[in-house]
Every structure is written in structure tokens, then in C-alpha cells.
Design an enzyme around this catalytic site. Structure first.
Site, PDB file in Angstrom:
ATOM      1  N   ASP A   1     -24.742  26.364 -27.291  1.00 13.62           N
ATOM      2  CA  ASP A   1     -25.824  27.176 -28.001  1.00 13.62           C
ATOM      3  C   ASP A   1     -26.953  26.361 -28.650  1.00 13.62           C
ATOM      4  O   ASP A   1     -28.014  26.920 -28.864  1.00 13.62           O
ATOM      5  CB  ASP A   1     -25.399  28.253 -28.963  1.00 13.62           C
TER       6      ASP A   1
ATOM      7  N   SER B   1     -15.715  10.473   6.513  1.00 18.10           N
ATOM      8  CA  SER B   1     -16.035  10.192   7.730  1.00 18.10           C
ATOM      9  C   SER B   1     -16.293  11.194   8.663  1.00 18.10           C
ATOM     10  O   SER B   1     -17.001  11.234   9.617  1.00 18.10           O
ATOM     11  CB  SER B   1     -15.489   9.173   8.432  1.00 18.10           C
TER      12      SER B   1
ATOM     13  N   ASN C   1     -14.027  12.098  10.747  1.00 10.92           N
ATOM     14  CA  ASN C   1     -13.815  11.544  12.131  1.00 10.92           C
ATOM     15  C   ASN C   1     -12.462  11.850  12.712  1.00 10.92           C
ATOM     16  O   ASN C   1     -11.869  11.119  13.499  1.00 10.92           O
ATOM     17  CB  ASN C   1     -14.098  10.013  12.251  1.00 10.92           C
TER      18      ASN C   1
ATOM     19  N   GLU D   1     -28.882  36.324 -24.804  1.00 10.42           N
ATOM     20  CA  GLU D   1     -27.899  37.264 -24.953  1.00 10.42           C
ATOM     21  C   GLU D   1     -28.079  37.987 -26.291  1.00 10.42           C
ATOM     22  O   GLU D   1     -27.637  39.112 -26.441  1.00 10.42           O
ATOM     23  CB  GLU D   1     -26.358  36.729 -24.905  1.00 10.42           C
TER      24      GLU D   1
ATOM     25  N   MET E   1     -26.493  32.364 -22.067  1.00 12.05           N
ATOM     26  CA  MET E   1     -25.643  32.301 -23.280  1.00 12.05           C
ATOM     27  C   MET E   1     -26.695  31.837 -24.688  1.00 12.05           C
ATOM     28  O   MET E   1     -27.515  31.304 -24.270  1.00 12.05           O
ATOM     29  CB  MET E   1     -24.556  31.517 -23.339  1.00 12.05           C
TER      30      MET E   1
ATOM     31  N   ARG F   1     -12.381   4.457  16.110  1.00 12.71           N
ATOM     32  CA  ARG F   1     -11.943   5.630  15.161  1.00 12.71           C
ATOM     33  C   ARG F   1     -12.471   6.767  15.249  1.00 12.71           C
ATOM     34  O   ARG F   1     -13.049   7.320  13.953  1.00 12.71           O
ATOM     35  CB  ARG F   1     -11.778   4.715  13.618  1.00 12.71           C
TER      36      ARG F   1
ATOM     37  N   GLY G   1     -15.244  27.088 -28.856  1.00  8.57           N
ATOM     38  CA  GLY G   1     -15.607  27.616 -27.474  1.00  8.57           C
ATOM     39  C   GLY G   1     -15.773  25.745 -27.117  1.00  8.57           C
ATOM     40  O   GLY G   1     -16.362  24.867 -27.636  1.00  8.57           O
TER      41      GLY G   1
ATOM     42  N   ARG H   1     -25.720  33.235 -27.972  1.00  6.15           N
ATOM     43  CA  ARG H   1     -25.655  34.068 -29.190  1.00  6.15           C
ATOM     44  C   ARG H   1     -26.844  34.319 -30.000  1.00  6.15           C
ATOM     45  O   ARG H   1     -27.638  35.010 -29.118  1.00  6.15           O
ATOM     46  CB  ARG H   1     -24.583  33.412 -30.103  1.00  6.15           C
TER      47      ARG H   1
ATOM     48  N   GLN I   1     -19.463   8.385  -2.631  1.00  7.87           N
ATOM     49  CA  GLN I   1     -19.084   9.608  -1.676  1.00  7.87           C
ATOM     50  C   GLN I   1     -17.581  10.269  -2.001  1.00  7.87           C
ATOM     51  O   GLN I   1     -17.417  11.276  -1.257  1.00  7.87           O
ATOM     52  CB  GLN I   1     -19.184   9.421  -0.099  1.00  7.87           C
TER      53      GLN I   1
END
Length: 690
Positions: A166, A498, A500, A264, A208, A648, A25, A210, A576
Site C-alpha cells: 500500500d 529447445s 526438440n 479501493e 489495492m 538431436r 499481509g 486501502r 531461459q
């Protein structure tokens, strides 16, 4: 520690080869381990190989085992899962399969294997090492390897790193992936506890692990759960009654929230599994009285404040309740299409988009239409989701989809290539722009762009980006008068932190940017607020004032606050732009990309004249934007009047109305404009007319 003669670390691995694989996994942090293995191996002078798809790749060989470079592990540190793949492998369980794996390693001169996986994967690696000499003899007798190759690969070194959420491996305090799993669990707990407190509900969360209760136990400690079930310590006899009494008591003292964590692998004293359903049935009696109150019908009319697009609207509560019940009835009677519609337009749009993208078989008949996609301006989270959706919807429409790298520069330079279905695989959750993006505008390279549009036979453009994308689209429209090649439909999808772009209330990427801002600043602030010394938060836009700069404000407050408070500053900048997209931006980008290509498909049919595409009307070049409650197409030329090109920004910005509310919530003395009042809407009427 024993001291030894110093060795030049850059020559330790000279003449040696290392292979790294991930198995079992996947777990968060595996990529970081792969990256470190590759770069340190290369640093020592060794050759390092990726083994793709775990032990299966080791058995299959070929392209599954490829040499790694320093650059090949760039940008993988922050990615979840494992980029080299992981697969369960039955073949490796047989000696014949392990012999094939050994042959593949010998042929490449690999005698060092790094395995990142769980206990089963590491056990398999150890078995492989123990029988290495026997496997070489089998290969030698079969003529698969030479005596010289067998001698050169006479032994196999194995190193393992435990990658498992786990945390069930003895000998280590924490396995790779455990910490990230806890973060994910806590995010879920944080989210559901808000709902639980609002509705006085008990939430049962299965995690989870096991047969290991580590995740459940630490989660319970971290969130203050009322109860935790773990396999290591089964509850006492009669735990059902005990749990009910505990929950009843918690409610009697005013607690609105109950959280129960169950691993689980949880068992009772008799070895019988304890499941969420068993716990739910035991808990229901303890909260039944409170839930009955919540389910009561109010005697007086009431409204519910609902979010529709970017608008808060009032809807009759009982109409909402009625529709909710109708959904349940429709599903019970098998009227599933109606049930989807009853959920509302947003739900229906999400479902329809999902259905479109769920198909993976392209139509047999091709449209012979070529649609090019480019990103323009600064990168932002959600751009990739929009590209992925546009590409796949286009393929499903029978079109050929073309990638334009590096914005308008790429369109001018001809860095254009076809995109197949798998080209954009996994792009939904990736931040930034995989196509590459630049701020360059097309006006200075219009001739080159027109030549490449003709060369690559481009019939339509999807431009995804910020204010530069908007201006660039306008420049292409203006140049149509001189360059007939530019008379093709185009659509601009707003994507910028932005927010904009004229013609849209929201831009892809803005939500992720806001989350980044709040995470970076607010968490620090909250921690400080927990102390006796209070702190304030000042947020400044980068272009708000030429004189009152961030440094000026910082110095001012630092000087004036001596002895009273201290100051810190944090300039977020590019943080950002490239982060993992929020669920909103992923969903928004996906829907925008799909809608844009479907619109282009219809527009291309309208513009097909005399055996070719010719589009020169204003409505053939549009911005696709969200305005209040709907996604609408608006001609670029119509939006020029509402644009402040110097700063802008659009001349009209709906979110400025939020500022008075912000000041009120910050305890400023300010009056609120109440000239605009909300009217009660009717969900049943709206549902029938949409």
C-alpha cells in the site's frame, strides 16, 4: 557522524541471538529482507532464528522458531510472498499471548527481534518492547523463567522494516512490495489495454491500497489513464457528468482506449465510497453509441481466425456468436455442464483438470501401485508444475508416488523417496527442477537401475525432460529384452527450452524461454528504436553453424558498422531454463502431468498378468505430446524413424514453416508457399463431434 573505535564486524553479534518474522499481509521483497537479515546476522557472529507464521509462531513457539543457516535462505531472493509464513494473530493482542511469546524468546536467549510487516505489525512490536520488563516479571512470578534467565534477557531490541504494497507508511518513500505491486498492476494494464483498443472499450481498474491512493496515482501516471479516483482527493461535485463528457470527447478525436483507475478506498466529497460499479454506470452513457456499432450483426458472412492448438483455423463468425449466446443461455437456465462444453475443448479440459486437482482427500482403497517420477536433461520452467500434477493425480488414483532425484543417476543410485500431497505444494509457479535433473543416459547403468526398480517395487515411470529423456526412454525399452524389471509402462513428457523432442509440437518450458528471450532482447531494442538511431536485431541458435559463431557475427558487424551503427551481444544461456513459468507452461505442465498418470493407470490394468505387471509391447512406452490440436500418446519405438539423433532434433519440425512469414514481416523479398490453403471449418459441427 561521530567516529568510534573500529570494531571487528564478524564479532559484533557474538553471544547474541536475533529472531526475524514477517507479519500481516505478504509483500514482494519480504524474502529479500529476510535473507539479508539472516546472512548479515550470521556474518556478525550472532545466532539467527526464523519465526514461522508471524506473531502466531512467536506465541506458539516450538518448531515455529528455528535456527537459520546461511544455506537456508539460498534461492529465496527471487521468490514472492514470504517463505517463513505470515499470519494474523489474535493471541498476540492479549497480554497473556505476549507473555507466552516473551517466554519463548527468553528460553532461546533471543533479545533482538526484526519485524517485517505493515503499520499494525510494527505497532504491535513496539508495544511488546515497551512492556517487556512487565512481561518478564509475570513470567518470573509464574515460575516460567528463572531469575538468571530474566537477568540475561533484561531488555528487548526491536527493528522494523515496512512490508506493505500500500505504501501507506509515513517516513519512507517506498515500502517493501510497492514496486513489485506496481509491476503487477502495469502488467494487467498492458494486457487489458490491447483488448480495449481492439474493441473500443473503457476499462475500469480497481487497485489495492486501502486508504492510500499511491498505487492508483502512480499507475494512472504510468499508463496515461483518463481518470483516477483516490481517497486523498475526492472528485468535485457532478463528477459523473464530467467523466462522461471527457470520455465522449476522447472518442470523438479518435481515441479507441479509455482506462479509469480507482483506488479501493476512493470516496466522494460526502464520504461515500466510489466503486467500480458506480463508475461503470456513469461511464456507460459516454460510450454507448460506439458499443452499439460493435454489437451490430454483419450483413455478409464473415470468418474469425481462431487458434486451435498450434494451428490457425477459420471459423464462421456468426456460428461463434451463436455458440457464445448459447453459453449465456445455458448458464441462465442452470445448464452449467453444457455451458462448460460449449466453451470448447480447451476450456473443458482446463475445468476437468482443475476438478481433479481440487480434491484433497485420497481414496480409502489403495492400488498398491508405485509410480516413480524423474526429471532428465536440462531444467526448464514448468517441470515442477508437471511433477506436482502427476503426483497429486496419482495420489487421487490411490497410487504411491515416488520421487527420483537427479534423473537416471538417482534411479541407479537409489535416491528415491515417497511423495505425499504436501511434498509438491507450491511447485506450480517454481522454475527449474526441484527433483534435480541430469543429462546422464541410462545405458551405462542399466543393471543398477533394474535392481532399484525391483528394490523399490516400481510399477511405472514418468520421465519428464528433453531429448535425453526421449533417448533414455528408448534405451530402457531396448534393455527390456535382457532385464525383465524394465518391462513396466513408461511415459515421456517433453520438457525443454529447445522444443526438440520427437512426437510433440510443443515442449514444456519453451514458452517461458521465448518470453525470457523477448523480454531480454526486445525491451532493449525498443528503447533504442525510440532514439533517432535505428537498431537491428539478430537472433542466433547456439548450434546453427560451427563457423558463423556469435563472436564472429559480433566482430563482423562491429567492424563493418563503424560510424554507422554500434553492436551489442547478449548470450542468454541458462537464463531461459529456470525462470518463473509463464501461465501457458504452468497450465501445459499441469495438464500433461495429469494425463500421463491417468494413461499409466489404464495401461497398468492392461499389463497386469498373473499377479504382476508385465509390459513389453511398443505401446507401453510412449511420448505424450501435443500434435496440432490434441495431446496424444505415441510409442517411442515408432518415433525413431522421425528422429535425427546426430543433431538431436525431429526430422519434421512444423515451426520451420513460420520462417518465410518471419522474413516477410522483416521486409525480405521472398515468396510464400501458398500450396496449402485453409478451409472454413464449422464450430457447431466440431462441437458436436469432439
Amino acid at each position: 557522524m561521530q567516529r568510534s573505535t573500529p570494531v571487528d564486524p564478524t564479532k559484533m553479534g557474538a553471544g547474541r541471538a536475533i529472531a526475524v518474522l514477517t507479519s500481516g499481509g505478504d509483500a514482494q521483497g519480504m524474502n529479500a529482507a529476510v535473507r539479508a537479515t539472516v546472512r548479515v546476522g550470521i556474518y556478525t557472529g550472532a545466532k539467527v532464528y526464523f519465526v514461522h507464521e508471524g506473531y502466531q509462531g512467536l506465541v506458539d513457539g516450538g518448531d515455529n522458531i528455528r535456527q537459520a543457516t546461511w544455506e537456508s535462505v539460498s534461492m529465496m531472493l527471487q521468490l514472492g510472498g514470504t517463505v517463513i509464513g505470515s499470519a494474523r494473530c489474535q493471541d498476540f493482542r492479549s497480554k497473556e499471548g505476549r507473555a507466552k511469546a516473551a517466554c519463548n524468546l527468553v528460553k532461546l536467549g533471543i533479545t533482538n527481534l526484526c519485524v517485517i510487516g505493515g503499520d499494525g505489525s510494527l505497532t504491535g512490536a513496539n508495544e511488546f518492547r515497551n512492556e517487556w520488563s512487565e512481561l518478564l516479571q509475570i513470567l518470573l512470578k509464574a515460575g516460567k523463567i528463572t531469575a538468571e534467565e530474566a537477568k540475561r534477557s533484561s531488555h528487548l531490541n526491536i527493528v522494523g522494516m515496512v512490508g506493505s504494497i500500500d505504501n501507506d507508511f509515513c517516513g519512507t518513500d517506498m515500502t517493501i512490495g510497492t514496486d513489485s505491486a506496481l509491476h503487477r498492476i502495469m502488467e494487467v494494464v498492458d494486457a487489458i489495454t490491447t483488448t480495449a483498443q481492439s474493441h473500443q472499450r473503457a476499462f475500469i481498474l480497481e487497485v489495492m491500497g486501502r486508504h492510500c491512493g499511491y498505487l492508483a496515482l502512480v499507475t494512472a501516471l504510468a499508463c496515461g489513464a483518463d481518470w483516477v479516483f483516490i481517497p486523498e482527493m475526492p472528485p468535485d461535485e457532478g463528477w459523473e457528468d464530467h467523466l462522461c463528457r471527457r470520455l465522449t470527447y476522447q472518442r470523438s478525436i479518435g481515441n479507441r482506449l479509455n482506462v479509469i483507475i480507482v483506488a479501493e478506498g476512493a470516496l466522494d466529497l460526502h464520504g461515500k465510497p466510489i466503486t467500480c460499479d458506480i463508475i461503470k454506470n456513469g461511464s456507460r452513457m459516454g460510450v454507448e453509441a460506439v458499443m452499439a456499432l460493435l454489437e451490430a450483426t454483419p450483413n455478409t458472412p464473415a470468418c474469425v481466425v481462431s487458434l486451435s492448438g498450434n494451428m490457425a483455423v477459420r471459423l464462421p463468425l456468426m456460428e461463434c456468436v451463436q455458440v457464445t449466446k448459447e453459453v449465456t443461455t445455458a448458464m441462465a437456465e442452470g445448464r452449467f455442464e453444457e455451458a462448460v462444453k460449449l466453451r470448447g475443448k480447451s476450456f473443458e479440459n482446463n475445468w476437468n483438470t482443475y476438478k481433479l486437482l481440487a480434491h484433497v482427500t485420497a481414496p480409502d482403497v489403495k492400488s498398491n501401485i508405485n509410480i516413480a517420477i524423474l526429471n532428465v536433461g536440462a531444467p526448464c520452467a514448468g517441470m515442477n508444475a508437471a511433477v506436482r500434477s502427476a503426483v497429486r493425480i496419482g495420489i487421487l488414483q490411490g497410487h504411491n508416488m515416488l520421487a527420483v532425484h537427479d534423473g537416471f543417476d538417482g534411479l541407479a543410485n537409489g535416491t528415491i523417496e515417497p511423495m505425499a500431497w504436501g511434498y509438491v505444494g507450491g511447485w506450480t509457479g517454481k522454475g527449474g527442477s526441484d527433483l534435480g535433473t541430469k543429462r546422464s543416459l541410462p545405458a551405462s547403468m542399466i543393471e543398477e537401475i533394474s535392481l532399484n526398480i525391483a528394490k523399490f517395487n516400481i510399477h511405472a515411470l514418468v520421465i519428464i525432460g528433453g531429448f535425453e529423456a526421449f533417448v533414455g526412454g528408448l534405451e530402457l525399452v531396448t534393455a527390456r529384452e535382457k532385464y525383465e524389471e524394465l518391462c513396466i509402462p513408461l511415459v515421456v513428457i517433453p520438457a525443454t527450452v529447445s522444443n526438440n523432442v520427437p512426437g510433440s509440437d510443443f515442449s514444456i518450458g519453451a514458452d517461458t524461454a521465448l518470453n525470457t528471450i523477448t523480454t531480454t532482447n526486445v525491451e532493449h531494442l525498443l528503447e533504442k528504436m525510440k532514439t533517432t538511431v535505428k537498431r537491428g536485431l539478430i537472433l542466433r541458435n547456439e548450434k546453427c553453424n560451427a563457423n558463423y559463431t556469435t563472436d564472429f557475427l559480433f566482430n563482423l558487424y562491429s567492424e563493418e558498422g563503424k560510424g554507422v551503427f554500434d553492436c551489442r551481444k547478449n548470450v542468454l544461456g541458462h537464463m531461459q531454463q529456470g525462470g518463473t513459468p509463464t501461465p501457458f507452461d504452468r497450465n501445459f505442465g499441469t495438464k500433461m502431468g495429469a494425463k500421463a498418470v491417468l494413461w499409466l493407470t489404464d495401461k497398468l490394468k492392461e499389463c497386469y498378468r498373473h499377479g504382476r505387471i508385465f509390459a513389453n509391447t511398443p505401446d507401453s512406452a510412449c511420448v505424450l505430446g501435443m500434435k496440432k490440436r490434441a495431446m496424444i500418446f505415441q510409442p517411442l519405438s515408432d518415433l525413431k524413424e522421425d528422429t535425427d539423433f546426430e543433431h538431436r532434433i525431429p526430422k519434421t519440425q512444423w515451426w520451420l514453416k513460420l520462417r518465410p512469414i518471419l522474413k516477410i514481416l522483416a521486409k525480405y523479398k521472398i515468396s510464400l508457399d501458398t500450396s496449402e490453403t485453409a478451409t472454413m471449418e464449422h464450430v457447431i459441427k466440431k462441437r458436436g463431434t469432439v
